[in-house]
Design an enzyme around this catalytic site. Sequence first.
Site, mmCIF file in Angstrom:
data_model
loop_
_atom_site.group_PDB
_atom_site.id
_atom_site.type_symbol
_atom_site.label_atom_id
_atom_site.label_comp_id
_atom_site.label_asym_id
_atom_site.label_seq_id
_atom_site.Cartn_x
_atom_site.Cartn_y
_atom_site.Cartn_z
ATOM 1 N N ALA A 10 0.617 -1.370 0.526
ATOM 2 C CA ALA A 10 -0.154 0.375 -0.034
ATOM 3 C C ALA A 10 1.005 0.711 -0.145
ATOM 4 O O ALA A 10 0.297 2.545 0.402
ATOM 5 C CB ALA A 10 -1.116 -0.209 1.678
ATOM 6 N N ARG A 16 -2.742 9.812 -9.920
ATOM 7 C CA ARG A 16 -3.989 9.539 -10.494
ATOM 8 C C ARG A 16 -5.666 10.011 -9.985
ATOM 9 O O ARG A 16 -6.438 10.276 -10.664
ATOM 10 C CB ARG A 16 -4.232 8.157 -11.571
ATOM 11 C CG ARG A 16 -3.223 8.815 -13.267
ATOM 12 C CD ARG A 16 -3.097 7.351 -13.626
ATOM 13 N NE ARG A 16 -2.196 6.242 -13.039
ATOM 14 C CZ ARG A 16 -2.340 5.163 -13.519
ATOM 15 N NH1 ARG A 16 -4.227 4.309 -14.616
ATOM 16 N NH2 ARG A 16 -2.208 3.886 -13.239
ATOM 17 N N GLN A 73 8.329 1.106 3.968
ATOM 18 C CA GLN A 73 8.523 1.393 2.730
ATOM 19 C C GLN A 73 9.778 3.274 1.978
ATOM 20 O O GLN A 73 8.455 3.833 1.711
ATOM 21 C CB GLN A 73 8.456 0.785 1.518
ATOM 22 C CG GLN A 73 8.640 0.286 0.487
ATOM 23 C CD GLN A 73 8.262 0.283 -0.778
ATOM 24 O OE1 GLN A 73 7.612 0.229 -1.414
ATOM 25 N NE2 GLN A 73 9.532 -0.283 -1.682
ATOM 26 N N GLY A 101 -3.301 -3.017 -1.999
ATOM 27 C CA GLY A 101 -4.462 -2.070 -0.545
ATOM 28 C C GLY A 101 -4.690 -1.137 -1.786
ATOM 29 O O GLY A 101 -6.463 -1.212 -0.984
HETATM 30 C C1 UD1 Z 1 2.559 -4.880 -10.982
HETATM 31 C C2 UD1 Z 1 3.145 -6.547 -11.316
HETATM 32 C C3 UD1 Z 1 2.590 -6.995 -13.104
HETATM 33 C C4 UD1 Z 1 0.321 -6.862 -13.006
HETATM 34 C C5 UD1 Z 1 0.928 -5.755 -12.338
HETATM 35 C C6 UD1 Z 1 -1.314 -5.986 -11.859
HETATM 36 C C7 UD1 Z 1 5.381 -6.301 -10.515
HETATM 37 C C8 UD1 Z 1 6.456 -6.143 -10.830
HETATM 38 N N1 UD1 Z 1 4.580 -6.397 -11.440
HETATM 39 O O1 UD1 Z 1 3.146 -3.998 -12.261
HETATM 40 O O2 UD1 Z 1 3.544 -8.581 -13.153
HETATM 41 O O3 UD1 Z 1 0.845 -7.527 -13.906
HETATM 42 O O4 UD1 Z 1 1.061 -6.103 -11.164
HETATM 43 O O5 UD1 Z 1 -1.365 -4.735 -10.951
HETATM 44 O O6 UD1 Z 1 5.179 -6.754 -9.518
HETATM 45 N N2 UD1 Z 1 4.084 -0.329 -4.810
HETATM 46 C C9 UD1 Z 1 4.278 -0.900 -3.487
HETATM 47 N N3 UD1 Z 1 5.680 -0.395 -3.683
HETATM 48 C C10 UD1 Z 1 7.094 0.057 -4.979
HETATM 49 C C11 UD1 Z 1 6.191 -0.366 -5.543
HETATM 50 C C12 UD1 Z 1 4.755 -1.069 -5.615
HETATM 51 O O7 UD1 Z 1 3.795 -0.908 -2.444
HETATM 52 O O8 UD1 Z 1 8.357 0.007 -4.618
HETATM 53 C C13 UD1 Z 1 2.474 -1.800 -4.945
HETATM 54 C C14 UD1 Z 1 1.601 -0.275 -5.456
HETATM 55 O O9 UD1 Z 1 1.236 0.581 -4.255
HETATM 56 C C15 UD1 Z 1 0.859 -0.712 -6.232
HETATM 57 C C16 UD1 Z 1 1.019 -2.378 -6.484
HETATM 58 O O10 UD1 Z 1 2.327 -2.388 -5.672
HETATM 59 O O11 UD1 Z 1 -0.415 -0.455 -4.741
HETATM 60 C C17 UD1 Z 1 1.740 -2.613 -7.787
HETATM 61 O O12 UD1 Z 1 2.668 -1.551 -7.806
HETATM 62 P P1 UD1 Z 1 3.109 -1.356 -9.980
HETATM 63 O O13 UD1 Z 1 4.067 -0.358 -9.751
HETATM 64 O O14 UD1 Z 1 1.758 -0.606 -9.749
HETATM 65 O O15 UD1 Z 1 2.884 -2.656 -10.058
HETATM 66 P P2 UD1 Z 1 2.413 -2.765 -11.882
HETATM 67 O O16 UD1 Z 1 3.589 -1.846 -12.702
HETATM 68 O O17 UD1 Z 1 1.471 -2.128 -12.042
#
Ligand code: UD1
Length: 452
Positions: A10, A16, A73, A101
């Site tokens: 989360a 957006r 984080q 989340g």
């Molecule tokens: C991720 C997946 C992808 C999947 C998609 C589904 C990875 C590398 N990729 O991509 O395979 O199809 O989700 O929606 O995992 N977050 C953190 N800390 C971070 C990065 C992300 O808490 O450092 C949380 C974000 O708030 C978010 C979620 O993890 O809720 C997903 O992160 P996001 O960067 O949106 O991943 P996607 O590129 O969508």
Amino acid sequence: MNNIHAIILAAGKGTRMNSSKPKVLQTLSNNTLLGHVLTQAKNISQQVHVVYGFGGDQVQQAINDNSINWVEQVEQLGTGHAVAQATPHIEDNTVALILYGDVPLIQQATLEQLIDAAQSTGIALLSVILDNPTGYGRIVRQNNVIQAIVEQKDATPEQLKICEVNTGIMAVNAQLLKQYLADLDTNNAQGELYLTDIVESAVNDNKTVTSVITNNEFEVAGVNDKAQLAQLERVFQQQQAAQYMQQGLTLKDPARFDCRGNLRFGKDCEIDINTLIEGEVSLGNNTSIAPNCTIKNAKIGDNVSILANSVIEDAVINHGASIGPFARIRPLANIGENAKIGNFVEVKKSTIGKGSKVSHLSYVGDTTMGDEVNIGAGVITCNYDGVNKHQTIIDDGVFVGSDSQLVAPVTIGKNATIGAGSTITSDAPAEQLTLSRSKQRPFPSWKRPTKQ
Ligand code: UD1
Ligand code: CA
């Protein structure tokens, strides 16, 4: 379940949303996005870890649950990095369930299947087949066996055609998870630590990566903007409406019914269009709600008619009563059996006795009204002197003529009649007529003014 740790990611800011609130605090029905995920996570795990980043204080304060292990984080270096912040808090011989989340509609039964799969093979992921897989990590299989997850930005043209995608939700043996997370690197198009790379590590470690494929794309849908939030709100409302109808509730149009809370109902209740239910609401048997009503925290009995455009909050409506149209029933109102509250009537902190009628254009506040009372049109209890609230007591069988004011504190005795247009400032005796209106007289010499 014992030996299950849920990790909820989360840390995202949710740019957006264009909101000052962190994304996971946006509301769907009567709960935050994170709150929905927490409900499922708590049902299924022994401990919940939430990885937070942006707006952490605000999130922790709003959720206000000290059973949660909050893990910060500081920098968002990728989903793998996010999970790695939580794993030091998790014992090896457990299963880590990774949730998001901002994916609020995930279902308990699906998570149970995923955990079962992870318990037998060590690692299981939840996938979904989409007509348009753009943006998602693709599930790469060979002879139907999962080999890797490849992110959109790292995929070959051939891999981009794969329609089975990663939802992000996984269950992994905690010891294996820690081992594979330690192997992650940032050798990819986004320079992030990808959680998804643990799949390839597991394959190289001769583990079989199992999958659960959901056919409900909404349960794995994330919310990134207000349009997606509205879409999932509709899905949630439709699922809830379907469940209520299955239990016997008649909904004239399930697409025009919203419940942000909990509705209980007996047999043969009917709800017409555009009704909003909030909080805890219960209906007895054979009760009907006409169009455009808002009902919040109310206990409503059998055979009650709530007529169109009525608003009810924190109130009790007893058997056989009729409310509205255009009535406003405010907190601490208790409407007696077979009583009638008609149009443009406001009732606050008052008890209305059995069979009593307040049919038109009245304000009844801080009042105890007996049985079989008739209140004429436009009667007002003047309960407020500008500083304090005062009580009005109206005994059984009273008749109050139209356009009267009862200036509290005041008591109207049993079976008393108040003449129309009276301003009653002291107690009126039982069984008698009381009148405070000035005597009518004609003015024979009076002439209408004429225009100069
Ligand atoms: C991720 C997946 C992808 C999947 C998609 C589904 C990875 C590398 N990729 O991509 O395979 O199809 O989700 O929606 O995992 N977050 C953190 N800390 C971070 C990065 C992300 O808490 O450092 C949380 C974000 O708030 C978010 C979620 O993890 O809720 C997903 O992160 P996001 O960067 O949106 O991943 P996607 O590129 O969508
Ligand atoms: Ca995403």
